[in-house]
Design an enzyme around this catalytic site. Structure first.
Site, short mmCIF file in Angstrom:
data_model
loop_
_atom_site.label_atom_id
_atom_site.label_comp_id
_atom_site.label_asym_id
_atom_site.label_seq_id
_atom_site.Cartn_x
_atom_site.Cartn_y
_atom_site.Cartn_z
N PRO A 16 5.14 8.35 8.90
CA PRO A 16 4.47 7.97 10.16
C PRO A 16 3.01 8.38 10.10
O PRO A 16 2.69 9.51 9.72
CB PRO A 16 5.23 8.79 11.21
CG PRO A 16 5.85 9.93 10.47
CD PRO A 16 6.09 9.46 9.06
N ALA A 18 -0.34 8.02 12.66
CA ALA A 18 -0.94 7.54 13.90
C ALA A 18 -2.19 6.73 13.56
O ALA A 18 -3.01 7.15 12.76
CB ALA A 18 -1.30 8.71 14.80
N CYS A 100 2.51 17.13 12.44
CA CYS A 100 1.11 16.77 12.64
C CYS A 100 0.26 18.04 12.79
O CYS A 100 0.58 18.91 13.59
CB CYS A 100 1.01 15.93 13.91
SG CYS A 100 -0.66 15.67 14.41
N LYS A 139 10.50 15.77 11.31
CA LYS A 139 9.47 15.88 10.26
C LYS A 139 8.70 17.18 10.47
O LYS A 139 8.21 17.44 11.56
CB LYS A 139 8.53 14.68 10.32
CG LYS A 139 7.46 14.69 9.25
CD LYS A 139 6.92 13.31 9.02
CE LYS A 139 5.77 13.31 8.04
NZ LYS A 139 4.56 13.94 8.60
N ASN A 200 7.73 14.90 1.01
CA ASN A 200 6.48 14.23 1.39
C ASN A 200 5.27 15.05 0.95
O ASN A 200 5.32 16.28 0.93
CB ASN A 200 6.48 14.01 2.91
CG ASN A 200 5.15 13.49 3.45
OD1 ASN A 200 4.57 14.10 4.34
ND2 ASN A 200 4.67 12.39 2.91
N GLY A 201 4.20 14.33 0.60
CA GLY A 201 2.93 14.97 0.27
C GLY A 201 2.44 14.58 -1.10
O GLY A 201 3.04 14.92 -2.12
N GLY A 224 2.66 8.36 2.44
CA GLY A 224 1.74 8.09 3.55
C GLY A 224 0.47 7.43 3.07
O GLY A 224 0.40 6.21 2.89
N ARG A 225 -0.55 8.25 2.80
CA ARG A 225 -1.89 7.72 2.55
C ARG A 225 -1.95 6.73 1.39
O ARG A 225 -2.73 5.78 1.42
CB ARG A 225 -2.86 8.88 2.32
CG ARG A 225 -3.11 9.69 3.58
CD ARG A 225 -3.73 11.03 3.27
NE ARG A 225 -2.82 11.88 2.53
CZ ARG A 225 -3.15 13.03 1.96
NH1 ARG A 225 -4.38 13.46 2.04
NH2 ARG A 225 -2.25 13.75 1.32
C1 LIG Z 1 -4.14 9.03 9.45
C2 LIG Z 1 -2.90 9.88 9.45
C3 LIG Z 1 -2.11 9.93 10.59
C4 LIG Z 1 -0.94 10.70 10.60
N1 LIG Z 1 -0.15 10.68 11.72
C5 LIG Z 1 1.03 11.34 11.71
C6 LIG Z 1 1.93 11.23 12.81
O1 LIG Z 1 1.68 10.54 13.80
N2 LIG Z 1 3.10 11.91 12.73
C7 LIG Z 1 3.44 12.69 11.64
O2 LIG Z 1 4.51 13.28 11.61
N3 LIG Z 1 2.59 12.81 10.59
C8 LIG Z 1 1.42 12.13 10.59
N4 LIG Z 1 0.61 12.18 9.50
C9 LIG Z 1 1.06 12.92 8.29
C10 LIG Z 1 1.77 11.97 7.32
O3 LIG Z 1 2.97 11.48 7.87
C11 LIG Z 1 2.10 12.68 6.00
O4 LIG Z 1 2.93 13.77 6.27
C12 LIG Z 1 0.85 13.18 5.28
O5 LIG Z 1 -0.15 12.18 5.23
C13 LIG Z 1 1.19 13.61 3.84
O6 LIG Z 1 1.72 12.53 3.10
P1 LIG Z 1 0.81 11.71 2.04
O7 LIG Z 1 0.21 12.71 1.09
O8 LIG Z 1 1.77 10.78 1.36
O9 LIG Z 1 -0.25 11.01 2.81
C14 LIG Z 1 -0.57 11.45 9.47
C15 LIG Z 1 -1.39 11.40 8.33
C16 LIG Z 1 -2.53 10.63 8.31
C17 LIG Z 1 -3.36 10.58 7.05
#
Ligand SMILES: Cc1cc2nc3c(=O)[nH]c(=O)nc-3n(C[C@H](O)[C@H](O)[C@H](O)COP(=O)(O)O)c2cc1C
Length: 311
Positions: A16, A18, A100, A139, A200-201, A224-225
């Site tokens: 997820p 936002a 978050c 999460k 995740n991460g 995510g990203r």
């Molecule tokens: C722009 C952005 C918005 C995010 N919004 C949320 C959110 O609404 N809820 C949540 O649980 N995590 C949120 N996250 C965290 C991601 O879900 C994820 O845990 C984090 O980006 C690490 O994963 P990644 O390295 O694959 O990006 C957000 C991350 C980013 C970059």
């Protein structure tokens, strides 16, 4: 991976985000191989449910099952009510945001800040699980800070409260997105739980996904990203996990089709004016489009902390 009655296949899911994982993006990622795609968080405070942003976030018409909706808040009764409301509006899985890192989510110590208060976490999880008859997932991060890495305690509370799957971002809350994710805590939690665990991460390639799954023993990886600007990463990871072979990158013709399709969907969902603005952040990273930042800078670490807004 099984979440309640839902079989999640492949075991590669969209995190997820936002402002990013809106309905057009979720549908795109699912078409390109994501086994599950949680919505952007929706605030649990009912005063915000009628804002334009919330109405978009709660629109799940036409989304393939299972529809997973993330909620954020601090009050057990309010979160329970938000869960019920979202189930009435199409949610088939409720995900609770304790991941978050924003200092204040929606002007309250929500998100990963909740991890400081384990008794409150238990009350929230029990209230939400009791409120709905769909699976509830959670999460979290690995903890509040390096000294308080209490994700294992929260994980135990989650399982005991009836949570059906747990996603863990391998960073503490105070790390925000700095440094690299660590997977030892995720591995330790996976070893002690019976419910599915999603790692995740920093998963940004098929090989990294495989390494993380091996290291943690997790049931799925959450991306995510790395999916932003590269939504086909889900099929790439799924293919590699299934065959050990890397898929060739999509041709420019295919990328063009994906890009134009996404643009059309964004315009249809948000209207012409807002659609153009929102399309910029999604499409700027795709191959063949103009960018303001170097690709490596864009995908390895985000150029600025993410904006989290819930209303
Ligand atoms: C722009 C952005 C918005 C995010 N919004 C949320 C959110 O609404 N809820 C949540 O649980 N995590 C949120 N996250 C965290 C991601 O879900 C994820 O845990 C984090 O980006 C690490 O994963 P990644 O390295 O694959 O990006 C957000 C991350 C980013 C970059």
């Amino acid at each position: 991976m099984q979440i309640g009655p839902y079989t999640i296949a492949p075991n590669v899911v969209l995190a997820p985000m936002a402002g990013v994982t809106d309905k057009p993006f979720r549908q795109l990622c699912k078409r390109l191989g994501a086994g599950l795609a949680a919505s952007e968080m929706t605030i649990s405070d009912p005063r915000f449910w009628t804002t334009r942003k919330s109405i978009h976030r709660m629109d799940h018409a036409g989304e393939p099952a299972p529809i997973s909706v993330q909620i954020a808040g601090t009050e057990p009764a309010q979160l329970a009510e938000a869960a019920r409301y979202n189930v009435d509006h199409g949610a088939q899985i409720i995900d609770i945001n304790m991941g978050c890192p924003a200092k204040k989510v929606c002007n309250a110590w929500a998100g990963s800040a909740l991890m400081r208060d384990e008794a409150l976490v238990a009350r929230i999880l029990q209230a939400v699980v009791a409120a709905v008859d769909v699976p509830v997932t959670l999460k979290i991060r690995t903890g509040w800070c390096a000294q308080v890495r209490n994700a294992p305690a929260i994980a135990r509370i989650a399982q005991d409260s009836g949570i059906k799957a747990l996603a863990i971002h391998g960073r503490t809350r105070d790390q925000h997105y700095i440094g690299t994710a660590e997977y030892d805590t995720i591995a330790a939690i996976k070893a002690m739980l019976d419910i599915p665990v999603l790692a995740n991460g920093d998963v940004d390639s098929p090989r990294k996904a495989e390494q993380v799954l091996k290291h943690t023993g997790a049931d799925a990886v959450m991306v995510g990203r790395a999916a932003q600007g590269r939504p086909w990463i889900f099929r790439e990871i799924a293919h590699y996990l299934a065959t050990g072979q890397e898929l060739p990158p999509p041709s420019l013709t295919e990328v063009r089709g994906i890009l134009l399709g996404h643009l059309t969907d964004l315009h249809a969902f948000y209207g012409e004016q807002q659609g153009v603005r929102i399309a910029r952040k999604h499409l700027a990273g795709m191959p063949g489009t103009a960018r303001r930042t170097r690709p490596s800078a864009r995908w390895s670490t985000p150029p600025r902390p993410p904006m989290h807004s819930c209303a």
